[in-house]
Design a protein around this motif. Structure first.
Motif, PDB file in Angstrom:
ATOM      1  N   TYR A   1       0.839  -1.199   0.000  1.00 25.84           N
ATOM      2  CA  TYR A   1       0.000   0.000   0.000  1.00 25.84           C
ATOM      3  C   TYR A   1       0.874   1.249   0.000  1.00 25.84           C
ATOM      4  O   TYR A   1       1.924   1.287   0.641  1.00 25.84           O
ATOM      5  N   PRO A   2       0.447   2.300  -0.717  1.00 28.18           N
ATOM      6  CA  PRO A   2       1.181   3.565  -0.687  1.00 28.18           C
ATOM      7  C   PRO A   2       1.127   4.183   0.703  1.00 28.18           C
ATOM      8  O   PRO A   2       0.255   3.865   1.508  1.00 28.18           O
ATOM      9  N   GLY A   3       2.054   5.103   0.957  1.00 23.71           N
ATOM     10  CA  GLY A   3       2.055   5.806   2.237  1.00 23.71           C
ATOM     11  C   GLY A   3       3.262   5.444   3.079  1.00 23.71           C
ATOM     12  O   GLY A   3       3.947   4.450   2.837  1.00 23.71           O
ATOM     13  N   ASN A   4       3.522   6.283   4.055  1.00 18.96           N
ATOM     14  CA  ASN A   4       4.679   6.111   4.921  1.00 18.96           C
ATOM     15  C   ASN A   4       4.275   6.356   6.370  1.00 18.96           C
ATOM     16  O   ASN A   4       3.136   6.724   6.671  1.00 18.96           O
TER      17      ASN A   4
ATOM     18  N   ARG B   1     -17.937  -0.044  11.663  1.00 20.37           N
ATOM     19  CA  ARG B   1     -19.111   0.558  12.305  1.00 20.37           C
ATOM     20  C   ARG B   1     -19.894   1.452  11.348  1.00 20.37           C
ATOM     21  O   ARG B   1     -20.736   2.248  11.771  1.00 20.37           O
ATOM     22  N   GLY B   2     -19.614   1.322  10.042  1.00 16.24           N
ATOM     23  CA  GLY B   2     -20.393   2.022   9.034  1.00 16.24           C
ATOM     24  C   GLY B   2     -20.009   3.467   8.805  1.00 16.24           C
ATOM     25  O   GLY B   2     -20.712   4.186   8.087  1.00 16.24           O
ATOM     26  N   LYS B   3     -18.898   3.930   9.351  1.00 15.91           N
ATOM     27  CA  LYS B   3     -18.473   5.318   9.196  1.00 15.91           C
ATOM     28  C   LYS B   3     -17.418   5.388   8.090  1.00 15.91           C
ATOM     29  O   LYS B   3     -16.236   5.699   8.330  1.00 15.91           O
ATOM     30  N   GLU B   4     -17.858   5.148   6.867  1.00 22.07           N
ATOM     31  CA  GLU B   4     -16.917   4.959   5.776  1.00 22.07           C
ATOM     32  C   GLU B   4     -16.204   6.236   5.359  1.00 22.07           C
ATOM     33  O   GLU B   4     -15.017   6.212   5.023  1.00 22.07           O
ATOM     34  N   GLU B   5     -16.909   7.368   5.356  1.00 24.06           N
ATOM     35  CA  GLU B   5     -16.247   8.613   4.975  1.00 24.06           C
ATOM     36  C   GLU B   5     -15.214   9.037   6.009  1.00 24.06           C
ATOM     37  O   GLU B   5     -14.141   9.529   5.677  1.00 24.06           O
ATOM     38  N   GLU B   6     -15.560   8.852   7.292  1.00 24.57           N
ATOM     39  CA  GLU B   6     -14.590   9.137   8.350  1.00 24.57           C
ATOM     40  C   GLU B   6     -13.374   8.222   8.206  1.00 24.57           C
ATOM     41  O   GLU B   6     -12.238   8.643   8.410  1.00 24.57           O
ATOM     42  N   ALA B   7     -13.634   6.973   7.871  1.00 30.71           N
ATOM     43  CA  ALA B   7     -12.539   6.014   7.700  1.00 30.71           C
ATOM     44  C   ALA B   7     -11.631   6.425   6.554  1.00 30.71           C
ATOM     45  O   ALA B   7     -10.399   6.339   6.656  1.00 30.71           O
ATOM     46  N   ARG B   8     -12.229   6.857   5.437  1.00 35.10           N
ATOM     47  CA  ARG B   8     -11.429   7.282   4.286  1.00 35.10           C
ATOM     48  C   ARG B   8     -10.552   8.483   4.649  1.00 35.10           C
ATOM     49  O   ARG B   8      -9.359   8.524   4.317  1.00 35.10           O
ATOM     50  N   ALA B   9     -11.141   9.447   5.350  1.00 31.44           N
ATOM     51  CA  ALA B   9     -10.381  10.634   5.753  1.00 31.44           C
ATOM     52  C   ALA B   9      -9.263  10.269   6.735  1.00 31.44           C
ATOM     53  O   ALA B   9      -8.138  10.783   6.640  1.00 31.44           O
ATOM     54  N   MET B  10      -9.568   9.370   7.665  1.00 29.06           N
ATOM     55  CA  MET B  10      -8.557   8.958   8.638  1.00 29.06           C
ATOM     56  C   MET B  10      -7.425   8.188   7.968  1.00 29.06           C
ATOM     57  O   MET B  10      -6.253   8.359   8.313  1.00 29.06           O
ATOM     58  N   LEU B  11      -7.764   7.362   6.988  1.00 30.49           N
ATOM     59  CA  LEU B  11      -6.742   6.597   6.282  1.00 30.49           C
ATOM     60  C   LEU B  11      -5.799   7.532   5.527  1.00 30.49           C
ATOM     61  O   LEU B  11      -4.577   7.316   5.508  1.00 30.49           O
ATOM     62  N   ARG B  12      -6.356   8.576   4.891  1.00 31.65           N
ATOM     63  CA  ARG B  12      -5.503   9.558   4.218  1.00 31.65           C
ATOM     64  C   ARG B  12      -4.546  10.221   5.221  1.00 31.65           C
ATOM     65  O   ARG B  12      -3.372  10.434   4.937  1.00 31.65           O
ATOM     66  N   ARG B  13      -5.097  10.525   6.396  1.00 33.55           N
ATOM     67  CA  ARG B  13      -4.295  11.238   7.395  1.00 33.55           C
ATOM     68  C   ARG B  13      -3.163  10.369   7.945  1.00 33.55           C
ATOM     69  O   ARG B  13      -2.032  10.830   8.085  1.00 33.55           O
ATOM     70  N   ILE B  14      -3.451   9.123   8.264  1.00 31.33           N
ATOM     71  CA  ILE B  14      -2.428   8.296   8.897  1.00 31.33           C
ATOM     72  C   ILE B  14      -1.413   7.763   7.895  1.00 31.33           C
ATOM     73  O   ILE B  14      -0.287   7.425   8.276  1.00 31.33           O
ATOM     74  N   ARG B  15      -1.777   7.690   6.600  1.00 31.23           N
ATOM     75  CA  ARG B  15      -0.816   7.233   5.599  1.00 31.23           C
ATOM     76  C   ARG B  15      -0.065   8.383   4.940  1.00 31.23           C
ATOM     77  O   ARG B  15       0.911   8.171   4.223  1.00 31.23           O
ATOM     78  N   GLY B  16      -0.557   9.611   5.139  1.00 28.04           N
ATOM     79  CA  GLY B  16       0.132  10.764   4.588  1.00 28.04           C
ATOM     80  C   GLY B  16       0.061  10.869   3.087  1.00 28.04           C
ATOM     81  O   GLY B  16       0.958  11.436   2.452  1.00 28.04           O
ATOM     82  N   THR B  17      -1.007  10.314   2.494  1.00 27.28           N
ATOM     83  CA  THR B  17      -1.176  10.357   1.043  1.00 27.28           C
ATOM     84  C   THR B  17      -2.654  10.266   0.701  1.00 27.28           C
ATOM     85  O   THR B  17      -3.452   9.760   1.492  1.00 27.28           O
ATOM     86  N   HIS B  18      -3.026  10.784  -0.487  1.00 31.70           N
ATOM     87  CA  HIS B  18      -4.405  10.642  -0.966  1.00 31.70           C
ATOM     88  C   HIS B  18      -4.589   9.346  -1.756  1.00 31.70           C
ATOM     89  O   HIS B  18      -5.721   8.965  -2.082  1.00 31.70           O
TER      90      HIS B  18
END
Length: 517
Positions: free
Chosen positions: A16-19, A233-250
């Protein structure tokens, strides 16, 4: 393959991309503070039970036996059911609490479980610090156990889910590092509080457990939840935003799609406990039971939370026994850094195999040293040089555990479970860990009295069996994305019989535009 450890790279491997980001590092650092409460309790219990004022107040019969002349059997002078119940009641409570923590972790997320654990542990610490009788002590210990059960269920999952695959080992081991920091801090506190005139130093030792509880509970208020938990828990948009934040990439499409596919598989499971028992999850179930069980059969916890009592038993004075515990606790913490530095480079298997061999040798030498001096009647005095040799052997043993079975006993289970059974399986890990911690803590002093020096040979034999288990049955997991871990079982010489042709291998082969098949 005979050793079961090799896993060739395949076309299906995903990077997966990201650091590593500063945000992830800080979040994992705060979350790993859950290890402080577990470590502090391990370190504090043995020190307090070696303090005369504490024994006089709560366990006078043990204190009276301890004061007998030196020509009595040193192996048996601390053998007390009530004393071991005080120490081990926490682990029984943690066992039960982890079962409830599984539901909370699944429904409310990892952060809520850590917060609840910190608050309950804080109440238990306060109760122990102000204890006036045995009942208050035991109730306080039970509350501490509930806090430990909650944190040990949630923290390893949180760390494994937040960390990028290539650094998951290092970040997850921060939990074990915090355990060792807690043990060392407790040993140092015991050493100084034992010198307080007036005989109330034990209250400070027990009450200061509130400090790691406040750190964990307060830190949990500011932690984000993991993308895996948010998706589940069904919070998919929050999950997407959090994944971008913790991986440091879009560019998180591939990893996010895999999380969604895993979540869909999870939602199809009505009863994760029943699902865990299905044949296709037999490898995960075996690891959930055997890894934590074998971790406790190393004998490490009896060394760590009974260290002052053990050192007093073999002839150290009260203050000397506490200082020896500080030394072994310091070795425990420093050796954990070896695992942090090497686990993602050397892999899990090499550390477990080397650590197992080193522990076997240390136990054999330690048992022999005690046999030569104390024999079977338990009557002897030891010289300063001989005592240093005993402490050195214990440090060799502790260091081996600290870079192998200590951290990896939590890391490996937390990274091998698919999302649909992850909370239930992690609870199984905690249940087995706490069950055998309770059993061994409850019977250790009795076993020392009955088996004498042979107790160390017993643990050495256990370590021989667990090293063989790793060699033949544990595949390597380093660098594999957590939601892609299923494939290690399908290529293993033994476990593949359970997952191939049994509908057990979830083939989540996704790209940014594909679906689970």
């Amino acid at each position: 393959m005979a050793g079961g450890g090799g896993l060739a790279k395949s076309d299906g491997d995903k990077n997966y991309p990201g650091n590593m980001t500063v945000f992830v590092f800080l979040a994992c650092l705060v979350a790993s503070s859950g290890g402080l409460i577990f470590g502090y309790d391990i370190g504090i219990s043995g020190g307090v039970t070696s303090m005369d004022p504490f024994l006089i107040r709560f366990f006078p019969s043990v204190h009276a036996k301890e004061q007998e002349v030196v020509d009595t059997n040193q192996y048996c002078k601390f053998d007390s059911v009530l004393l071991t119940l005080f120490t081990s009641s926490l682990y029984l409570a943690a066992l039960v609490a982890s079962l409830f923590a599984s539901v909370i972790t699944r429904k409310l997320g990892r952060r809520a479980t850590m917060l609840g654990g910190g608050v309950v542990f804080l109440v238990g610490a306060i109760l122990n610090g102000f204890a006036m009788n045995i009942a208050m002590l035991i109730i306080g210990r039970i509350l501490l156990g509930i806090g430990v059960g909650f944190s040990n269920q949630a923290v390893p999952l949180y760390l494994s889910e937040m960390a990028p695959a290539k650094m998951r080992g290092m970040l997850n081991i921060s939990f074990q590092l915090m355990i060792t920091v807690g043990i060392l801090a407790a040993n140092l506190i015991n050493y100084f509080t034992a010198k307080i005139s007036g005989g109330w130093g034990w209250r400070i030792s027990l009450g200061l457990a509130a400090v790691p509880a406040v750190i964990m509970a307060g830190g949990s208020l500011f932690l984000p939840d993991t993308p895996n938990s948010l998706v589940a828990r069904g919070k998919e948009e929050e999950a997407r935003a959090m994944l971008r934040r913790i991986r440091g990439t879009h560019d998180i499409g591939l990893e996010y799609d895999d999380l969604v596919a895993a979540s869909e598989a999870s939602r199809a499971i009505e009863n994760p406990w029943k699902t865990l028992l299905e044949r296709r999850y037999r490898p995960q179930l075996a690891m959930a039971i055997l890894i934590p069980t074998l971790q406790q059969l190393t004998g490490i916890n009896v060394v760590m939370f009974y260290a002052p009592v053990l050192f007093k038993t073999i002839g150290f004075g009260g203050t000397a026994s506490l200082m020896s515990s500080v030394i072994s606790g310091g070795v425990n913490m420093l050796a954990t850094f070896v695992s942090i530095a090497t686990v993602d480079r050397l892999g899990r298997r090499k550390l477990l195999l080397e650590g197992g061999c080193q522990m076997i040798l240390a136990q054999l030498v330690l048992g022999t040293l005690i046999w030569i001096k104390f024999g079977t009647d338990g009557v002897a005095t030891i010289s300063r040089s001989y005592a240093i040799g005993v402490v050195f052997c214990i440090c060799v043993f502790v260091s081996a555990f600290a870079w192998s079975w200590g951290p990896l006993g939590w890391l490996v289970p937390s990274e091998i479970f698919p999302l649909e059974i992850r909370s239930a399986a992690q609870s199984m890990v905690v249940v087995c860990n706490m069950a055998f911690t309770f059993i061994i803590a409850q019977i250790f002093l009795m076993m020392l009295c009955r088996l004498k020096f042979g107790l160390f040979y017993f643990f050495g034999a256990c370590e021989l069996l667990m090293t063989a288990f790793v060699y033949f049955f544990l595949p390597e997991t380093k660098g594999i994305p957590i939601e892609e871990m299923d494939r290690i079982w399908a290529t293993h010489w033994y476990w593949k019989r359970f997952v191939e042709g049994n509908g057990g291998r979830r083939k989540v082969q996704l790209t940014s535009s594909s679906n689970a098949v």
